[in-house]
Design a protein around this motif. Structure first.
Motif, PDB file in Angstrom:
ATOM      1  N   PHE A  73       0.805  -1.220   0.000  1.00 51.47           N
ATOM      2  CA  PHE A  73       0.000   0.000   0.000  1.00 51.47           C
ATOM      3  C   PHE A  73       0.843   1.278   0.000  1.00 51.47           C
ATOM      4  N   GLY A  74       2.173   1.118   0.223  1.00 52.53           N
ATOM      5  CA  GLY A  74       3.048   2.297   0.228  1.00 52.53           C
ATOM      6  C   GLY A  74       2.800   3.219   1.417  1.00 52.53           C
ATOM      7  N   PHE A  75       2.520   2.657   2.603  1.00 48.01           N
ATOM      8  CA  PHE A  75       2.286   3.495   3.783  1.00 48.01           C
ATOM      9  C   PHE A  75       3.570   4.191   4.202  1.00 48.01           C
ATOM     10  N   HIS A  76       3.451   5.400   4.694  1.00 49.32           N
ATOM     11  CA  HIS A  76       4.586   6.185   5.173  1.00 49.32           C
ATOM     12  C   HIS A  76       5.183   5.499   6.407  1.00 49.32           C
ATOM     13  N   HIS A  77       6.506   5.530   6.548  1.00 51.04           N
ATOM     14  CA  HIS A  77       7.097   4.783   7.664  1.00 51.04           C
ATOM     15  C   HIS A  77       6.698   5.352   9.031  1.00 51.04           C
ATOM     16  N   LEU A  78       6.335   6.672   9.070  1.00 48.82           N
ATOM     17  CA  LEU A  78       5.889   7.231  10.354  1.00 48.82           C
ATOM     18  C   LEU A  78       4.582   6.592  10.819  1.00 48.82           C
ATOM     19  N   SER A  79       3.672   6.350   9.890  1.00 48.47           N
ATOM     20  CA  SER A  79       2.394   5.734  10.287  1.00 48.47           C
ATOM     21  C   SER A  79       2.620   4.271  10.653  1.00 48.47           C
ATOM     22  N   ILE A  80       3.518   3.610   9.956  1.00 47.51           N
ATOM     23  CA  ILE A  80       3.846   2.221  10.324  1.00 47.51           C
ATOM     24  C   ILE A  80       4.436   2.180  11.738  1.00 47.51           C
ATOM     25  N   GLU A  81       5.296   3.153  12.037  1.00 47.18           N
ATOM     26  CA  GLU A  81       5.896   3.192  13.376  1.00 47.18           C
ATOM     27  C   GLU A  81       4.850   3.441  14.466  1.00 47.18           C
ATOM     28  N   ASP A  82       3.935   4.375  14.192  1.00 47.51           N
ATOM     29  CA  ASP A  82       2.859   4.627  15.157  1.00 47.51           C
ATOM     30  C   ASP A  82       2.070   3.357  15.404  1.00 47.51           C
ATOM     31  N   CYS A  83       1.917   2.576  14.348  1.00 47.47           N
ATOM     32  CA  CYS A  83       1.173   1.325  14.422  1.00 47.47           C
ATOM     33  C   CYS A  83       1.911   0.328  15.309  1.00 47.47           C
ATOM     34  N   GLN A  84       3.226   0.344  15.215  1.00 47.78           N
ATOM     35  CA  GLN A  84       4.022  -0.623  15.980  1.00 47.78           C
ATOM     36  C   GLN A  84       4.106  -0.252  17.453  1.00 47.78           C
ATOM     37  N   ASN A  85       4.231   1.031  17.729  1.00 48.11           N
ATOM     38  CA  ASN A  85       4.225   1.460  19.129  1.00 48.11           C
ATOM     39  C   ASN A  85       2.794   1.525  19.632  1.00 48.11           C
ATOM     40  N   GLU A  86       2.483   0.735  20.633  1.00 51.56           N
ATOM     41  CA  GLU A  86       1.144   0.825  21.238  1.00 51.56           C
ATOM     42  C   GLU A  86       1.013   2.147  22.014  1.00 51.56           C
ATOM     43  N   HIS A  87      -0.129   2.382  22.593  1.00 51.92           N
ATOM     44  CA  HIS A  87      -0.385   3.531  23.461  1.00 51.92           C
ATOM     45  C   HIS A  87      -0.246   4.866  22.760  1.00 51.92           C
ATOM     46  N   GLN A  88      -0.624   4.919  21.477  1.00 53.04           N
ATOM     47  CA  GLN A  88      -0.777   6.210  20.833  1.00 53.04           C
ATOM     48  C   GLN A  88      -2.024   6.865  21.394  1.00 53.04           C
ATOM     49  N   ARG A  89      -2.190   8.170  21.190  1.00 49.30           N
ATOM     50  CA  ARG A  89      -3.467   8.774  21.543  1.00 49.30           C
ATOM     51  C   ARG A  89      -4.409   8.635  20.353  1.00 49.30           C
ATOM     52  N   PRO A  90      -5.731   8.601  20.601  1.00 46.94           N
ATOM     53  CA  PRO A  90      -6.678   8.502  19.493  1.00 46.94           C
ATOM     54  C   PRO A  90      -6.438   9.661  18.541  1.00 46.94           C
ATOM     55  N   LYS A  91      -6.419   9.404  17.256  1.00 46.12           N
ATOM     56  CA  LYS A  91      -6.158  10.488  16.315  1.00 46.12           C
ATOM     57  C   LYS A  91      -6.570  10.089  14.914  1.00 46.12           C
ATOM     58  N   VAL A  92      -6.704  11.066  14.062  1.00 48.03           N
ATOM     59  CA  VAL A  92      -6.905  10.837  12.633  1.00 48.03           C
ATOM     60  C   VAL A  92      -5.845  11.670  11.935  1.00 48.03           C
ATOM     61  N   GLU A  93      -4.939  11.031  11.219  1.00 49.27           N
ATOM     62  CA  GLU A  93      -3.902  11.761  10.499  1.00 49.27           C
ATOM     63  C   GLU A  93      -4.043  11.531   9.011  1.00 49.27           C
ATOM     64  N   GLU A  94      -3.759  12.574   8.271  1.00 49.18           N
ATOM     65  CA  GLU A  94      -3.888  12.440   6.831  1.00 49.18           C
ATOM     66  C   GLU A  94      -2.508  12.243   6.213  1.00 49.18           C
ATOM     67  N   TYR A  95      -2.351  11.187   5.453  1.00 45.89           N
ATOM     68  CA  TYR A  95      -1.132  10.977   4.682  1.00 45.89           C
ATOM     69  C   TYR A  95      -1.511  11.019   3.201  1.00 45.89           C
ATOM     70  N   ALA A  96      -0.493  10.981   2.367  1.00 44.89           N
ATOM     71  CA  ALA A  96      -0.768  11.026   0.925  1.00 44.89           C
ATOM     72  C   ALA A  96      -1.623   9.827   0.532  1.00 44.89           C
ATOM     73  N   GLY A  97      -2.881  10.050   0.192  1.00 45.68           N
ATOM     74  CA  GLY A  97      -3.723   8.981  -0.319  1.00 45.68           C
ATOM     75  C   GLY A  97      -4.468   8.154   0.702  1.00 45.68           C
TER      76      GLY A  97
END
Lengths: 323, 323, 323, 323, 323
Positions: free
Chosen positions: E53-77
């Protein structure tokens, strides 16, 4: 009394006790900035200012009535600024606020105050040192003046902060009375200081966000700097207020605990005394047939049992931490 | 009853107890501003107003129902303003709010109120003094009127502030009862005052930020001045409220401390009395073999030991600050 | 001392103890980013920086005065950033804040600090690992640096959160003294931490909402990531503060309950003792005609009635939960 | 059951228990507004509405699930409004909230509710009286309906306000128990009322600030009026909440004072009794050589000294205000 | 493990344990939406996602680290969404938060979670029932999924609300211990819940106010619906928090009153006992001339007077409500 200074690149022309004509004359000279400093203004002075600079009568009136709130108002061709110089007076017991009114035009600056303002001397001194930036004109003078006042807020906050550390020490460390009154007084000072700072901060914020800035972009950097200091002062005030209310809570709690401990102890001691007194009461009864009364060591035994009961209770109450 | 005044540059035409026709007639005269002051309005008066000025029935209804919140509403061709004149009544015990409704058009001003409003007299007087600015028309009259009302808030706040200083003195200085009730009453007054001021401030803020101002730029300076006073009043109210809650906290804390000190003392005294009573109890025992009872100075010795124990405890408790 | 690093794609040129000329020389080399790290800056260093990069004297002054608030300021051609690295020092007793000033230009980065900053090492290490994204230039270095600092806030909050769980356990579980002081200290740390974080968050928010971003869109994603972490840190701080004030309330309440229970018990015991003592007192009266005194088992009966009254009261007080 | 009314200028056509076809038929008639009032809606009714008016299934679902929050949502061609009629039930003990769903289109109005709504009758009655403004169409009917509901909030607040005055009287005047519970109940009612009002106010605010209003400008004046009432209600709720928390503080403080006074008195009395008892204890000692015991008036003297000590202590404690 | 579902209009193709190639294959099929559900993700899975899917590595990292805060972020596409499913675990004692990461693209949806998420089953089931709206594509699937999670918050709040009603009953009705701990625990749960909800609400607000919506207008209505539920949840949380703090206040007050009543009673009883004891003490004095001692009914009289004094005091203290 109006003192006027021509803040020129090369020379500075001073003139004390001016009338309108004097100012006109100075303004005709080729110079960067005219700074008219009006101390203890009389109605004649105000008329001279209105005549020479054409100030709106509403701003003149605000100038005449003390106790305005800090503000920056825009009139045709000039800003009218009110702010307060602060100082701890009466050995730190009272917060003195000295009002300073500033009329800030493109190439002039009029300062009006009924009490001496230290920042005026500071600004004059710094102007000499900053001559290489004198092309920024009246904006820079205003910056130096306002910055000198705002920078004075910070050491004052340091004094209050130190005072609060002392209060904290006297709560968690060596106990002393009068802490509430001290907390209350610091709170009051912070409240007055906040009133002198926050309106100013809000107004500077509005000024800096204007679409069409009145002063050149470079002067704006300096105003941004003042704004930054104002935010810092306001933030510090808020932090100190937060801390103060925590200190108050801590005081109440520690004070309550101390009190409770004392009452607990006193009541525990009463209980011990009552138990021992009960034994004395028992052997004070007048029954004819009380064998112990006739025993040789009855009395000593009674005293011993009193001591034993008292000691046992003491140990027990100590153990359950009631004493 | 409708009283109408033509606020002309040269002359002022007064007319009492008008009907719609009277107002029409006056409006045909060449004059700057018509000021129709309606006191104790009847439904006939309202009809006359609606007929002559074409007011929207919603604004007329708001006028008829008392206890609106302070507001400024824009209708086609006029503003409808509600605000409150305040006064301390019953020797400072009650805060009286007197509603004033203003219809403000380009060249007329209609004031409606069921109780006498002092500010109306003030505004009329000032109009005479300010004739050189009479070209500002109805906007200036409205300014004079609203400013007179808003300026009345400040001495009232001074009274409350003085009252609070007294309360503070009676907390940290000479104690007296009824402080809570006083704090509560001041709080209530501030609450009512705030309700009269803050909506007005917010609405003025909106008015002054309009893209297309209805009144000329110069009139706006005056409204800005009123707005500035409103902010100052609102700020002062907030500061007083803050101070009041600090005063309440201080009261509770000082009052708690006083109480605790008393209880501590009473309990300490009890402890001393119990200790001494214990000695009496011991020598009240009926043992046959109690040598002290037979001693010559037993009784005096017992009394002396009582005094000694009592004094020792007293000194000890004083030292640990429990007494 | 100025240490300069050329952060090139292929190689890194290091140079310690630079003067202005050294930096100029390095900047002429073809490289992506120049990172000048100034530790323990002297006035000579500041002059070199001002000379080489043309920094505005206001930003240089902010750099020289410690204890600025965290901020991001835009100057012509560069950003000036102040932020704080935090660490728990003195075995967790003190929160150490170490100031870091960053000048961030298109192709250079100048960091100024008087105390060693761990994040600088982290950022250097990560730069080696992220070489595939080195085309993002100085923005990426700034990201790595700021992110390293911001990420350090979270484990610190975890420490505080664990401390608060301990406090909670000691409130609802095994009681211990000093809880208030601990709560107060955590509160203070949170307060200081919040001061280091929230201004930064607000500034990043403003930066990210700019119409014309200075750094390329892709770098913005990284700044967005830092902003996101800052929000998370600020949210966590607020949650901990909320929790802490609940903990304080719970402490006060539980502590009050414990105290009340003890006083209730002690007073109940006193009541029992007084009742029993009353019986002893009655039989200590000296009436000539008191039949019980002559009874064979009067004494034993009196003792028995004392025990009975005491026991009955004990059972009763236990039942109504006063003991 | 669907009741439909054609709100025509001249005539009103009523039709009870409609199906979709009936509404279609009525809508074909030349008329201003169709008002379909659906009470105790069945799923058949919802189908009829969806079929005839083409409502979005999300709004239909919101309608079917009770306990939505008050809101105004815009769908293609209609507004979906949820609001609550309130009433004090169970002799003022419970606040009853009755949900009313409104679908507001250009020329129709559909009201859906499972419990009878008084405001519907009021709106119908007023429609008859306001026929001269019937050209405002469905917007006016909606205004009449919403205004009737919002106006009902005010007398309810008056009831709560009176209740609070009673509470205040019982705090500062004649004491009675159960005040806390009453305060708590009023607080709860205010909380529920606020939940019914503030979301509505916020949504009306958004509606009125729209660039392209859906209803004609004149209808907007009416919505402005509703908004104004909503602000007034919300302001009053906030004021009452403020007042209530002051009342709570005052209660706690007065109640604490009363309690403290009683404890102070009881402890003072104990102290007096103990002092007097001490004298009795002294003369109860069994020393052989106690001259007073043999004095003729020893007993009377002892009693007299008891009275004297008791009286002296009483006077002293009264004077220092401990009794 | 990656499970992929082709959410087609007619058929659904399932594939368990996919690698990147499998997803590519499925995406080539003509279908509406691809839903890849990744549970217990391994680093291999993340690589597959990034590759396909070509996900940005920052979003992949957020996915790997648990305990993010609820959020909606926009990436390309695509959007990257983090939210939490909540459940009461351990018999209601603990609030379990299960993180769900969603990558939402135009025609695909990737869900990543390390613990099983109930809402995924619900969303799959509803997709079958809503096939008539399947043209809304991945947006609708996201709606179904997020709505299922958000709708789960409400019954949880109902449980907490019921718990609070119980607490309230136990405060004003039958007293029981542990109320503070319960209040504290509910407060903590509300705090955690609020952290899971409010950031999400704020982000949805921003999303819905965008000038150029990414999803078609009709999908927006569904997101509006989710936003509406989020507001309702957030409002309910705030109301419960308000109520909880009122409950805490009421608890403290009622608990203090109960305690005071008991202390008042115990002290009153002490006073009675001391008075009676005093009489006994008087007749225990050893004066030679005490006529009462020799009276025939002296003893009975003394006992009678004790009862009389005790009864009189009891009646008096009952009357002034001290007992």
């Amino acid at each position: 009394m109006i003192k006027t200074v021509c803040l020129d690149r090369q020379s500075q022309v001073f003139k004390d006790d001016c009338v309108a004509a004097d100012i006109s004359e100075l303004r005709e000279l080729e110079s960067n900035v005219i700074w008219a400093d009006v101390s203890d203004p009389t109605s004649r002075d105000f008329e001279a200012l209105a005549e020479e600079f054409g100030f709106h009568h509403l701003s003149i009136e605000d100038c005449q009535n003390e106790h305005q709130r800090p503000k920056v108002e825009e009139y045709a061709g000039y800003y009218f600024i009110v702010l307060y110089e602060t100082e701890l007076a009466d050995a730190g017991d009272r917060l003195e606020l000295r009002e300073l009114n500033i009329f800030l035009g493109k190439n002039y600056l009029v300062t009006v105050h009924s009490r001496p303002i230290r920042a005026i001397e500071t600004a004059k001194r710094l102007w000499h040192e900053w001559t290489d930036r004198s092309d920024l004109g009246s904006g820079l003078v205003a910056y130096l003046l306002i910055d000198a006042i705002v920078d004075d807020y910070l050491p004052l906050l340091d004094v209050l902060s130190d005072h609060m550390d002392d209060l904290e020490d006297s709560i968690f460390g060596e106990w002393r009375s009068g802490v509430i009154e001290d907390i209350f007084m610091v709170k009051k000072k912070l409240l007055y200081l906040r009133r002198a700072v926050t309106p100013l901060r809000d107004v500077f914020n509005t000024l800096l966000r204007r679409e069409q800035p009145i002063f050149p972009r470079d002067t704006h950097l300096y105003f941004q700097d003042v704004y930054d200091h104002l935010i810092r002062v306001a933030d510090t005030i808020d932090t100190l207020r937060d801390m103060l209310s925590s200190t108050m809570d801590a005081y109440l709690s520690v004070s309550g605990n101390r009190m409770n401990k004392i009452m607990k102890r006193l009541t525990s001691i009463s209980t011990i005394l009552m138990s021992v007194t009960l034994i004395a009461g028992i052997y004070g009864m007048n029954f004819v047939f009380m064998p112990e009364l006739r025993w040789r060591y009855g009395y000593v035994g009674a005293l011993a049992s009193m001591v034993a009961v008292g000691a046992a209770l003491y140990v027990f109450l100590k153990k359950v931490d009631w004493l």
